[in-house]
Design an enzyme around this catalytic site. Structure first.
Site, PDB file in Angstrom:
ATOM      1  N   PHE A 145       4.617  -1.631  -2.720  1.00  0.00           N
ATOM      2  CA  PHE A 145       3.424  -1.609  -3.559  1.00  0.00           C
ATOM      3  C   PHE A 145       3.032  -0.151  -3.752  1.00  0.00           C
ATOM      4  O   PHE A 145       2.608   0.527  -2.813  1.00  0.00           O
ATOM      5  CB  PHE A 145       2.254  -2.383  -2.947  1.00  0.00           C
ATOM      6  CG  PHE A 145       1.044  -2.384  -3.848  1.00  0.00           C
ATOM      7  CD1 PHE A 145       0.957  -3.287  -4.890  1.00  0.00           C
ATOM      8  CD2 PHE A 145       0.027  -1.461  -3.679  1.00  0.00           C
ATOM      9  CE1 PHE A 145      -0.139  -3.276  -5.752  1.00  0.00           C
ATOM     10  CE2 PHE A 145      -1.070  -1.440  -4.528  1.00  0.00           C
ATOM     11  CZ  PHE A 145      -1.163  -2.345  -5.568  1.00  0.00           C
ATOM     12  N   ASP A 230       5.064   7.615   0.234  1.00  0.00           N
ATOM     13  CA  ASP A 230       3.789   7.115  -0.268  1.00  0.00           C
ATOM     14  C   ASP A 230       2.891   6.821   0.937  1.00  0.00           C
ATOM     15  O   ASP A 230       2.978   5.771   1.560  1.00  0.00           O
ATOM     16  CB  ASP A 230       4.013   5.857  -1.106  1.00  0.00           C
ATOM     17  CG  ASP A 230       2.719   5.266  -1.654  1.00  0.00           C
ATOM     18  OD1 ASP A 230       1.635   5.625  -1.161  1.00  0.00           O
ATOM     19  OD2 ASP A 230       2.797   4.415  -2.564  1.00  0.00           O
ATOM     20  N   LYS A 259      -6.668   7.356  -1.735  1.00  0.00           N
ATOM     21  CA  LYS A 259      -7.653   6.546  -1.024  1.00  0.00           C
ATOM     22  C   LYS A 259      -8.594   7.373  -0.153  1.00  0.00           C
ATOM     23  O   LYS A 259      -9.591   7.883  -0.644  1.00  0.00           O
ATOM     24  CB  LYS A 259      -6.964   5.439  -0.250  1.00  0.00           C
ATOM     25  CG  LYS A 259      -6.268   4.429  -1.159  1.00  0.00           C
ATOM     26  CD  LYS A 259      -5.982   3.125  -0.497  1.00  0.00           C
ATOM     27  CE  LYS A 259      -5.189   2.189  -1.406  1.00  0.00           C
ATOM     28  NZ  LYS A 259      -5.948   1.754  -2.594  1.00  0.00           N
TER      29      LYS A 259
END
Length: 406
Positions: A145, A230, A259
């Site tokens: 993801f 990531d 984030k």
């Protein structure tokens, strides 16, 4: 818990909404939040055990980050990247030093950072490695993801993310996550990079064997391929280290961050690498109106300052051990398995008992916010500022839910 407040409630869903139906939220309508507690309009309080998928690592309304934001709000929030501003180089140096790299490119969202890394890897392949134009390939992992842009969903194997959005961008090859041999076999002279999550968050906190990332690093070195990590969810303290790659002493060529970098106040992301990689970008080839804006730079720098103390990484390690120990007795009592790394857990509910969605709805009724993924799996990622007693209370509510459903 504070006296005189109710913990947990449900809110009826609105019959008519002006929002596109791209989310199916749990029946909680938040109005305010502080620390690890979220409050709705009726005064009911909820323990946040999700942290906006690690965007709130430092808690809601962190006073240090709010002070930095207020100070910058009073000075300047945005100026075109046609000009410089006083906080840009300070932010770039702070984040680059934290990652042990030469430079960074600031963006806004995690998906934008992934797209940036893809562009950089391809350009590096053509200009440095010598891959023929329009032939560069990037190897990705099953279960990945990396966001929901059209390029990224094209190499997702999640049908909800992918179906109905083609045609997709070519140039991506998928191999099994955790299988270094399959990755090595997929490399060709056209391979530019390997793009991986060191821990797969959306997939349910999937933690690879300790030898996997070192093997990926070795293969990339031997084959002249970039390793793109990531760390949008796993980075910046969540796993008990600054980066999840640190657990196995691996340094990727490129860190992709987001984030928690914005402190839960603004969207902020970045791609961090050495100059021999990011140096392929030249004026006009990539950019963003809001990427690197003064407010994001100020908050991002404050986030780095918090991480430099090591306090939050240590809290994630200590509290993560508590979370692991308190979840373990629930295996066989409603849970099939538990995976933890730092203050991050993926728990698999017995599918004969309930779906993950049902468990999260019942947790909300008891005043705990969590999120399901992929059927019967629930993710827990509370803010790193949570107190041990609050964490234990949250797990106790999970135990109560599982007993009630049995």
């Amino acid at each position: 818990m504070h006296a005189g407040t109710t913990t947990g409630t449900t809110v009826p869903q609105r019959r008519v909404s002006r929002l596109a139906n791209n989310y199916s939220p749990l029946p909680v309508r938040a109005e305010s939040a502080r620390g690890v507690w979220v409050t709705d309009a009726s005064g009911s309080r909820f323990l946040d055990m999700l942290s906006a998928y690690s965007a709130m690592n430092f808690g809601h309304g962190n006073p240090t980050l709010l002070a930095a934001a207020h100070d910058q709000l009073a000075a300047m929030t945005l100026i075109s990247r046609a000009y410089d501003h006083t906080g840009m180089e300070r932010y770039a140096a702070a984040l680059s030093d934290l990652a042990g790299k030469d430079m960074m490119v600031p963006m806004n969202t995690g998906a934008e950072a992934v797209e940036t890394a893809v562009k950089v890897a391809r350009k590096w392949a053509y200009e440095v490695k010598g891959v023929r134009e329009n032939r560069a390939e990037i190897i990705v992992a099953s279960g990945n993801f990396h966001g929901r842009t059209t390029t990224v969903v094209g190499f997702s194997d999640d049908p909800d993310a992918r179906n109905g959005f083609g045609p997709f961008t070519p140039g991506f090859v998928t191999v099994a996550y955790g299988d270094a041999a399959a990755l090595e076999a997929a490399i060709t002279p056209d391979t530019a990079a390997v793009l991986l999550e060191p821990v797969q968050g959306e997939a349910g906190v999937i933690i690879p064997d300790a030898g996997y990332l070192p093997a990926v690093r070795r293969i990339c070195d031997e084959q002249g391929v970039l390793f793109l990590a990531d760390e949008i969810q796993s980075g910046l303290g969540r796993t008990g280290e600054t980066f999840a790659c640190d657990h196995v002493a691996v340094t990727p060529d490129v860190y992709i961050l987001g984030k928690a970098l914005g402190g839960g106040i603004v969207p902020a992301s970045a791609v961090v690498a050495d100059s021999d990689v990011l140096g392929v970008l030249r004026p006009g080839q990539h950019g963003s109106t809001f990427g690197g804006n003064p407010l994001a730079c100020r908050i991002g720098t404050a986030v780095v300052d918090l991480l430099k103390t090591g306090e939050y990484q240590e809290r994630a390690r200590t509290l993560g051990a508590l979370l692991r120990d308190e979840l373990a007795p629930l295996v066989g009592r409603g849970l099939v398995s538990v995976r933890t790394i730092g203050l991050w857990a993926g728990i698999d509910v017995d599918p004969s008992l309930a779906t993950g969605r049902t468990v999260c709805e019942e947790l909300a009724r008891r005043g705990v916010l969590a999120k399901d993924t992929h059927g019967s799996t629930v993710r827990l990622s509370p803010p790193l500022v949570i107190e041990p007693s609050e964490l234990s209370w949250g797990v106790a509510q999970l135990a109560d839910v599982l007993r009630a459903l049995a």
